[in-house]
Design a protein around this motif. Sequence first.
Motif, mmCIF file in Angstrom:
data_model
loop_
_atom_site.group_PDB
_atom_site.id
_atom_site.type_symbol
_atom_site.label_atom_id
_atom_site.label_comp_id
_atom_site.label_asym_id
_atom_site.label_seq_id
_atom_site.Cartn_x
_atom_site.Cartn_y
_atom_site.Cartn_z
ATOM 1 N N ASN A 1 53.039 41.186 53.672
ATOM 2 C CA ASN A 1 53.183 42.254 53.118
ATOM 3 C C ASN A 1 52.583 43.436 53.305
ATOM 4 N N GLY A 2 51.595 43.462 54.348
ATOM 5 C CA GLY A 2 50.910 44.630 54.709
ATOM 6 C C GLY A 2 49.749 44.905 53.672
ATOM 7 N N ARG A 3 49.343 43.959 52.732
ATOM 8 C CA ARG A 3 48.283 44.390 51.837
ATOM 9 C C ARG A 3 47.141 43.627 52.167
ATOM 10 N N ALA A 4 46.764 43.131 53.098
ATOM 11 C CA ALA A 4 45.399 42.622 53.723
ATOM 12 C C ALA A 4 44.448 43.230 53.411
ATOM 13 N N ASP A 5 44.443 44.752 53.618
ATOM 14 C CA ASP A 5 43.116 45.505 53.245
ATOM 15 C C ASP A 5 42.747 45.400 51.902
ATOM 16 N N SER A 6 43.614 45.248 50.897
ATOM 17 C CA SER A 6 43.281 45.191 49.517
ATOM 18 C C SER A 6 42.433 43.924 49.257
ATOM 19 N N VAL A 7 42.021 43.003 50.265
ATOM 20 C CA VAL A 7 41.372 41.856 49.904
ATOM 21 C C VAL A 7 40.195 41.538 50.581
ATOM 22 N N ASP A 8 39.138 40.891 50.109
ATOM 23 C CA ASP A 8 38.044 40.738 50.947
ATOM 24 C C ASP A 8 38.105 39.418 51.217
ATOM 25 N N TRP A 9 38.602 38.972 52.440
ATOM 26 C CA TRP A 9 38.823 37.764 52.727
ATOM 27 C C TRP A 9 37.750 36.588 53.050
ATOM 28 N N GLY A 10 36.578 37.293 53.202
ATOM 29 C CA GLY A 10 35.357 36.277 53.213
ATOM 30 C C GLY A 10 34.938 36.090 51.835
ATOM 31 N N ARG A 11 35.252 36.864 50.713
ATOM 32 C CA ARG A 11 35.045 36.534 49.451
ATOM 33 C C ARG A 11 36.021 35.322 48.966
ATOM 34 N N VAL A 12 37.277 35.443 49.465
ATOM 35 C CA VAL A 12 38.446 34.595 49.075
ATOM 36 C C VAL A 12 37.870 33.195 49.806
ATOM 37 N N ASP A 13 37.409 33.246 50.942
ATOM 38 C CA ASP A 13 37.153 31.886 51.620
ATOM 39 C C ASP A 13 35.878 31.353 50.689
ATOM 40 N N ALA A 14 35.264 32.098 50.071
ATOM 41 C CA ALA A 14 33.992 31.532 49.343
ATOM 42 C C ALA A 14 34.482 31.012 48.030
ATOM 43 N N PHE A 15 35.449 31.440 47.579
ATOM 44 C CA PHE A 15 36.173 30.785 46.301
ATOM 45 C C PHE A 15 37.366 29.902 46.423
ATOM 46 N N ARG A 16 37.791 29.858 47.689
ATOM 47 C CA ARG A 16 38.823 28.918 47.870
ATOM 48 C C ARG A 16 38.641 27.536 47.499
ATOM 49 N N PRO A 17 37.603 26.859 47.721
ATOM 50 C CA PRO A 17 37.218 25.338 47.627
ATOM 51 C C PRO A 17 37.312 24.955 46.059
ATOM 52 N N TYR A 18 37.293 25.980 45.136
ATOM 53 C CA TYR A 18 37.032 25.840 43.848
ATOM 54 C C TYR A 18 38.728 25.827 43.332
ATOM 55 N N GLY A 19 39.468 26.202 44.027
ATOM 56 C CA GLY A 19 40.906 26.016 43.607
ATOM 57 C C GLY A 19 41.390 27.251 42.522
ATOM 58 N N GLY A 20 40.959 27.224 41.307
ATOM 59 C CA GLY A 20 41.437 28.235 40.492
ATOM 60 C C GLY A 20 40.772 28.068 39.037
ATOM 61 N N ILE A 21 41.015 29.049 38.042
ATOM 62 C CA ILE A 21 40.614 28.995 37.041
ATOM 63 C C ILE A 21 41.678 29.156 35.836
ATOM 64 N N ARG A 22 41.933 28.435 34.760
ATOM 65 C CA ARG A 22 42.895 28.913 33.590
ATOM 66 C C ARG A 22 42.246 28.400 32.540
ATOM 67 N N ILE A 23 42.153 29.488 31.495
ATOM 68 C CA ILE A 23 41.574 29.209 30.064
ATOM 69 C C ILE A 23 42.876 29.169 29.152
ATOM 70 N N GLU A 24 43.135 28.248 28.234
ATOM 71 C CA GLU A 24 44.507 28.456 27.425
ATOM 72 C C GLU A 24 43.963 28.107 26.051
ATOM 73 N N ASP A 25 44.340 28.860 25.007
ATOM 74 C CA ASP A 25 44.189 28.673 23.536
ATOM 75 C C ASP A 25 45.804 28.997 23.189
ATOM 76 N N GLU A 26 45.788 28.360 21.733
ATOM 77 C CA GLU A 26 47.074 28.620 21.181
ATOM 78 C C GLU A 26 46.495 29.877 19.741
ATOM 79 N N VAL A 27 47.329 30.864 19.788
ATOM 80 C CA VAL A 27 46.935 31.999 18.687
ATOM 81 C C VAL A 27 48.058 32.100 17.865
ATOM 82 N N MET A 28 47.878 32.366 16.495
ATOM 83 C CA MET A 28 48.926 32.638 15.532
ATOM 84 C C MET A 28 48.817 34.029 15.320
ATOM 85 N N CYS A 29 49.920 34.612 15.330
ATOM 86 C CA CYS A 29 49.924 35.966 14.729
ATOM 87 C C CYS A 29 50.311 36.217 13.355
#
Length: 447
Positions: free
Chosen positions: A402-430
């Motif tokens: 999409n032509g947005r490659a300059d928005s990202v530091d791909w070296g930093r992406v490569d450093a984090f890629r082996p970890y997959g991802g992060i998600r934190i989830e709680d249930e919250v009552m209003c």
Amino acid sequence: MNQPDFDALYADHLATMKRRADEALSRSGFDHLVVPSGTQHYQVFDDRDYPYAVNPQFKAWLPLTRVPYSWLVYTPDTSRPGQRPKVIFYQPFDYWHVVPDAPSGWWVEHFDIHIIRKPEEALALLPKPAARCAVLGEPQSTLGDYAPNNPAAAVDYLEYQRSYKTPYEIALMREAQHLAVRGHRAAEAAFREGKSEFAIHMAYCGAVGQDLGELPYNNIVALNEHGAVLHYTELGRSAPAPVRSFLIDAGASFHGYASDITRTYATDKSGEFQAMIDAVDAAQIKMGEGVRAGVDYKQLHVDSHLTLMGILKDFGVIKVSPEAALETGVSAAFFPHGLGHPIGLQVHDVAGFAESDRGGKIPRPPGHPYLRMTRVLEPGMVVTIEPGLYFIDMLLDEVKKNGRADSVDWGRVDAFRPYGGIRIEDEVMCTAGDAVNLTRPAFAAAA
């Protein structure tokens, strides 16, 4: 932990259910509410049945989740003052399977209970004529003339009202939190011991005391790059080498109510990925505090994109401002799902898009196709808050296309890629005041 007084809480809950049913019947023009518990479904060309799942409209009334071919019948008191709702309870003569125990518990005294031995015996006990019954269920539950008609006026109203949890429901949901936290603690311990995804999953199930047929959804147990697969359920039988990270999204059930909790861990507690986990965790707590009456959940979701992109900016992953990342769609590559969803009788509970109790749909914000909640928050609602950051090759490739490659530091992406991802989830009552996090106190109590 003190056990709630479910007897008193249930009596008030049942009174609420009756009031809602009265209004639903009035709106839809029917005399009786008839709710089948559901049936067993058999696999095609086989004599094996799929795991039974109770009709949510049935378990909204009763803490019964393993009684197929049963029925709930409610007729407003105006037709015969003092009458109680009816439960037609299927207890077959069967030596092939375990027969449900005789009805017992905090609900029994409030119903007229009729035991049947064959499904068709319910016909004599259902109100006549069938044409005057609002029958809420799936087509497979049809019995004689009693085919589920699911009148929209009734279903729209009842599902909308399910957004507002009674104290009884909140008490059950808290118990489901405590069960799930037991599993999460066991799963983290297994991860720290270097176990495989499958072994971690088994440790979770053992600690909770529930298996796949009882858990509210398939556990997501993901090591390393697998954390970048949002619904990863493959359960590898051997642990990767080295093990870097662990994402677990897993809940528990308690009398029909679900919990839904996600945590992420790093093997190296002093490394950069752990620091990013800590940043997302702190942000998630703040997002949960934003669950307040009058707040538009859509705005919470959009604001969460800005917060998460701020974290990526701090870690050098993106080179543009959070606002620019959101506007150009770059943020969706790193956070592709919604902030959360309603939860209760179902993991993704109903009426998340409801415009009113008479139907209609509030659309998602443009560019956010996977958000599952678009309503303004009100007291009694319970929602999940589950921000995430992921390094997903498919979506990152789209950023480049999409032509947005300059928005990202791909070296930093490569450093984090082996970890997959992060998600934190709680249930919250209003509430009418501050948000009430239902998940974190369960972790604190277990610790």
